[in-house]
Design an enzyme around this catalytic site. Structure first.
Site, mmCIF file in Angstrom:
data_model
loop_
_atom_site.group_PDB
_atom_site.id
_atom_site.type_symbol
_atom_site.label_atom_id
_atom_site.label_comp_id
_atom_site.label_asym_id
_atom_site.label_seq_id
_atom_site.Cartn_x
_atom_site.Cartn_y
_atom_site.Cartn_z
ATOM 1 N N ASP A 198 34.222 37.282 33.289
ATOM 2 C CA ASP A 198 35.051 37.235 34.494
ATOM 3 C C ASP A 198 35.642 38.607 34.781
ATOM 4 O O ASP A 198 35.412 39.562 34.041
ATOM 5 C CB ASP A 198 36.114 36.134 34.394
ATOM 6 N N PHE A 199 36.390 38.712 35.863
ATOM 7 C CA PHE A 199 36.832 40.030 36.354
ATOM 8 C C PHE A 199 37.776 40.743 35.390
ATOM 9 O O PHE A 199 38.010 41.949 35.534
ATOM 10 C CB PHE A 199 37.484 39.900 37.743
#
Lengths: 153, 153, 153, 153
Positions: free
Chosen positions: A31-32
């Site tokens: 994820d980011f």
């Protein structure tokens, strides 16, 4: 199904090596924040359980298609999971799976995700069986396969 | 980046076998209709491209960490995908990946997902490169690795 | 099913506003490069189509349960997608969906994902229908609902 | 960070209604067994926590971009989850989120996923904070926002 005390693995299990399955981390798993998304580990653990069961001769598609008489599938009843260290993109991980306790309608599995032999994740997963939306005891054929892994002679 | 005609693979590519990568279908990949969820194939194709690039010495995490000077990553610019046959739980699939055309800022890849040598999915994927949110030409080191795969002597 | 020319939307469609559906970007949708993972947009587009069909009175679970006689579900036959700009964590996006062409066994949908009225993604998606693993023509009830959206009086 | 006893919510919490957030079940959330895939609930719970924090003025993208001095993000440290009943395609669910205990470096959250006011899933989730790969205490601004929700006057 009636509740039933699970058989603790007093003797045998400790001497049995857990099942091991390798997993590569891809874009989809991250994820980011830059590391693996926490829910992705549940997918990794599920792959590990699937391969563990496959090695015992239990195939999800096969039992769902009715190989044991009626359409059956495993479900996760509960899970406790510790997220200790993050995995990263391109990491090569190992999922370890073993049976900790086995009842007529429930399995307690112990799982871990490791990198370089160090655990990143540890989990206890309680698995049951379902047919037509209702909890079921394990049919004898499946139970025997599970016992063959679990019980030492 | 300026648009630039891609080099068609006139000579070499046809004689090169595509890169092949094996994928097992798990619970996570399927949906309630009983087969693999259509977006899961994009994850499979992305794994295939990642392994294709890894085989050329190009690692996503490494180039993102700045191995080529600045933080770089590949992006999908466009994709055309045909869904011909469904994959099923527990299926063993192959992802095939090859470069169809190569420009200074763009790769056209040809990919397929197969079961028992029969294509289930076919896709054309156009890939570019990004640094700090902006499109970039491939740095020489990366371009040379891509060419080594693409261009026959 | 026999191939059949789709009816181009010559008159009506341009004057009909597309269906709009709002989507928030969460952790699960992003990847380590910092933006939304490319395959996540297919999930967004699928949600948009689901809500579009729901607004016409077509529910996936209902038709799968046999509301139209037999167990039916939609499948994606092919898709062309342009990834123009990345969406970011916490973004508020709109998915726009409209029917571009409608045949007896196939719908051509036009979709876009927008942020602040600017398109990030544009896609053409061809949808068919399946029962018991085989392609089916749309049953009259479903076709009429689709036509009600597509055809202007 | 040093371990520190969490403050039990002796007085206030019971009288505070939990935060509620609605979620629709889509194709992507289900698996071939016909119900929602067990790991999908972690995505639902994470959306619930994100909206809970957003309502307190804490945005994941904003704190990651350094709004509180350095790049910060929350991580899940551990989770216990009970899967009681399955959710189905097209279901409309509610995620309930509340703070059970709050320390200087850790939040214990209580979450549930409900359908028609009946819990399908219950979870305890321990959340921490990370900067540059290391555990961090909550910065005052974030801690105050969390306390405003947690502590009754």
């Amino acid at each position: 199904v009636t509740a039933e005390p699970l058989q603790p693995d007093t003797a045998g299990r400790l001497s049995l090596a857990p099942h091991r399955f390798a997993i590569r981390v891809y874009y989809e798993d991250t994820d980011f924040s830059g590391v693996v998304y926490h829910a992705s580990y549940l997918r990794f653990l599920e792959r590990g359980r699937t391969e563990f069961l496959r090695a015992l001769g239990i195939g999800h598609r096969s039992i769902f298609a009715g190989a044991d008489g009626e359409s059956l599938h495993f479900v996760v009843r509960s899970m406790t999971i510790e997220f200790m260290k993050p995995a990263l993109m391109d990491d090569w991980l190992w999922v370890e799976t073993s049976i900790e306790a086995l009842g007529g309608a429930s399995i307690e599995m112990r799982q871990a995700v490791l990198r370089d032999a160090k655990p990143l994740i540890e989990a206890s997963v309680r698995i049951g069986m379902v047919a037509q939306g209702k909890a079921r005891r394990f049919p004898p054929l499946i139970l025997n396969k599970l016992k063959s892994e679990f019980c030492q002679p």
